[in-house]
Design an enzyme around this catalytic site. Structure first.
Site, PDB file in Angstrom:
ATOM      1  N   LYS A  91      47.506  32.266  38.401  1.00  0.00           N
ATOM      2  CA  LYS A  91      48.479  32.118  39.485  1.00  0.00           C
ATOM      3  C   LYS A  91      47.895  31.280  40.626  1.00  0.00           C
ATOM      4  CE  LYS A  91      50.531  35.257  36.937  1.00  0.00           C
ATOM      5  NZ  LYS A  91      51.474  35.072  35.906  1.00  0.00           N
TER       6      LYS A  91
HETATM    7  C1  LIG Z   1      51.574  36.697  35.242  1.00  0.00           C
HETATM    8  C2  LIG Z   1      52.859  37.370  35.285  1.00  0.00           C
HETATM    9  C3  LIG Z   1      52.951  38.768  35.282  1.00  0.00           C
HETATM   10  C4  LIG Z   1      51.764  39.657  35.085  1.00  0.00           C
HETATM   11  O1  LIG Z   1      50.834  39.592  36.126  1.00  0.00           O
HETATM   12  P1  LIG Z   1      49.453  40.377  35.973  1.00  0.00           P
HETATM   13  O2  LIG Z   1      48.890  40.373  37.376  1.00  0.00           O
HETATM   14  O3  LIG Z   1      48.607  39.617  35.014  1.00  0.00           O
HETATM   15  O4  LIG Z   1      49.759  41.758  35.498  1.00  0.00           O
HETATM   16  C5  LIG Z   1      54.204  39.342  35.396  1.00  0.00           C
HETATM   17  N1  LIG Z   1      55.316  38.586  35.498  1.00  0.00           N
HETATM   18  C6  LIG Z   1      55.266  37.247  35.489  1.00  0.00           C
HETATM   19  C7  LIG Z   1      56.525  36.459  35.637  1.00  0.00           C
HETATM   20  C8  LIG Z   1      54.040  36.595  35.372  1.00  0.00           C
HETATM   21  O5  LIG Z   1      54.012  35.251  35.334  1.00  0.00           O
END
Ligand SMILES: *Cc1c(COP(=O)(O)O)cnc(C)c1O
Length: 379
Positions: free
Chosen positions: A185
């Protein structure tokens, strides 16, 4: 200068500041959830204009807590896009509810009020709208739809930090929003997540649930020489963020404006350079929104000479690590039996899109190599 061997699709941006922050936390002797986590929550709430922020071990954990505090449970249905990372579809299952897949729009990959309405039922208890790849979902029509029906609106803003919708941060229009600090992210704490809401009772319950539902937090007990006796108010979880992560998060949050500026600059360059290529359609920002371009994805139409997988091969041969586009949960064994209505746009997007390298430290030369490879594929 020698050309870099490979161009990564994604790379976190760390400087000496994160290492220094972690060193200070290590020296303090308190490395679990404590004062740094509280400071990170406060700074994050300000950034996204939320009243309350609750840090968690991941966005997936925050999604789970969001559904628990919103009262979603067995027998309920939760409308989600299949076109999302699988955690969005998994979360309703954790509380015994059923994910129901709604279609997304071609341009943004996001839900619409019409697509949600098409799969709604009397059991619909919540909608999880995703800002896919950081592209803001058109929330206001969804907000109106949910309000009319008394349905809880959760925004999965895992990819959305820094994106804006109608001039305000994404997430402000939902009842609860959740965020991710996974390295994929825009800002990262290694692993980590956040839940934000303006509902004080939900925030308090989520904060307790992430810490075994203890009546007094471990950090508060640590402060006291004679610790207060805690009690366990309900069945909770260990979804805590550590102070080692939170201190990295604070530094990353300070860098967010610089990260956003760079990402938007790189995204604009891709959009300009790829505009003339036949059949190649970049993801587009709606007029009322700005993306952080967490994922810069393009769709390959029939006029592009190579299909998606052949394009990925070509990029790979040129040292460029790109990725298949966003997954569709209903095409994976975990959720294969759940599709209720056809999802042609979802299936088109997931089979024909790819994500191009875009990160803070991507150089102009490296980006030019990505563009050259796509031009080569078009000829
Ligand atoms: C990456 C992501 C998640 C999960 O995030 P984590 O912190 O890895 O649990 C959930 N929803 C979306 C849309 C994502 O892109």
């Amino acid at each position: 200068m020698k050309a870099p061997r490979r161009i990564d699709v994604m790379r976190p941006w760390f400087t000496a500041a994160e290492a220094e922050a972690v060193r200070r936390v290590l020296e303090s002797g308190w490395v679990a959830q404590g004062p740094e986590t509280a400071r990170f929550e406060e700074a994050f709430a300000l950034t996204v204009q939320a009243d309350h922020a609750v840090a968690t071990s991941s966005c997936t954990a925050a999604l789970h807590l969001a559904l628990v505090v919103a009262g979603v449970g067995p027998g309920d249905e939760v409308i989600v896009p299949s076109f999302s990372f699988v955690a969005t579809a998994n979360a309703p299952c954790y509380v015994g509810a059923a994910p129901v897949f709604a279609e997304v729009e071609l341009e943004t990959g996001n839900l619409t009020a019409a697509s949600v309405d098409a799969v709604a039922s009397a059991r619909t208890a919540a909608v999880i709208a995703v800002d896919q790849g950081g592209m803001p979902v058109d929330l206001e029509p969804l907000r109106r739809w949910c309000d009319r029906r008394g349905v809880v609106l959760i925004e999965d803003a895992a990819c959305g930090i820094g994106s804006t919708y109608r001039g305000r941060p994404v997430g402000v229009g939902a009842d609860i929003s959740v965020w991710s600090f996974h390295p994929r992210k825009v800002i990262t704490t290694g692993e980590g997540g956040m839940l934000t809401t303006n509902n004080p009772a939900w925030a308090q319950r989520a904060a307790r649930l992430r810490e075994h539902a203890m009546s007094v937090s471990a950090a508060e007990r640590h402060e006291q020489l004679v610790p207060a006796a805690e009690s366990y108010l309900e069945v909770g979880f260990n979804y805590r963020m550590t102070d080692l992560q939170a201190t990295v998060g604070r530094v990353q949050l300070d860098k967010l404006p610089a990260i956003l500026a760079r990402r938007r600059e790189l995204a604009a360059r891709y959009t300009t350079a790829l505009a003339g290529l036949p059949g190649l359609v970049p993801v587009t920002e709606p007029e009322n929104a700005r993306s952080n371009f967490q994922s810069y994805w393009v769709r390959l139409g029939a006029e592009y000479p190579l299909d998606r997988d052949a394009t990925l091969d070509l990029l790979g041969q040129r040292g460029v690590s790109a990725r298949r586009g966003i997954m569709a949960a209903h095409l994976h064994p975990a959720h294969a039996t759940r599709r209720r209505a056809p999802l042609p746009v979802t299936e088109l997007l997931t089979s024909s899109s790819l994500i191009l390298p875009l990160h803070h430290t991507l150089s102009a030369d490296a980006q030019a190599r990505v563009i050259e490879a796509l031009v080569e594929g078009a000829s």
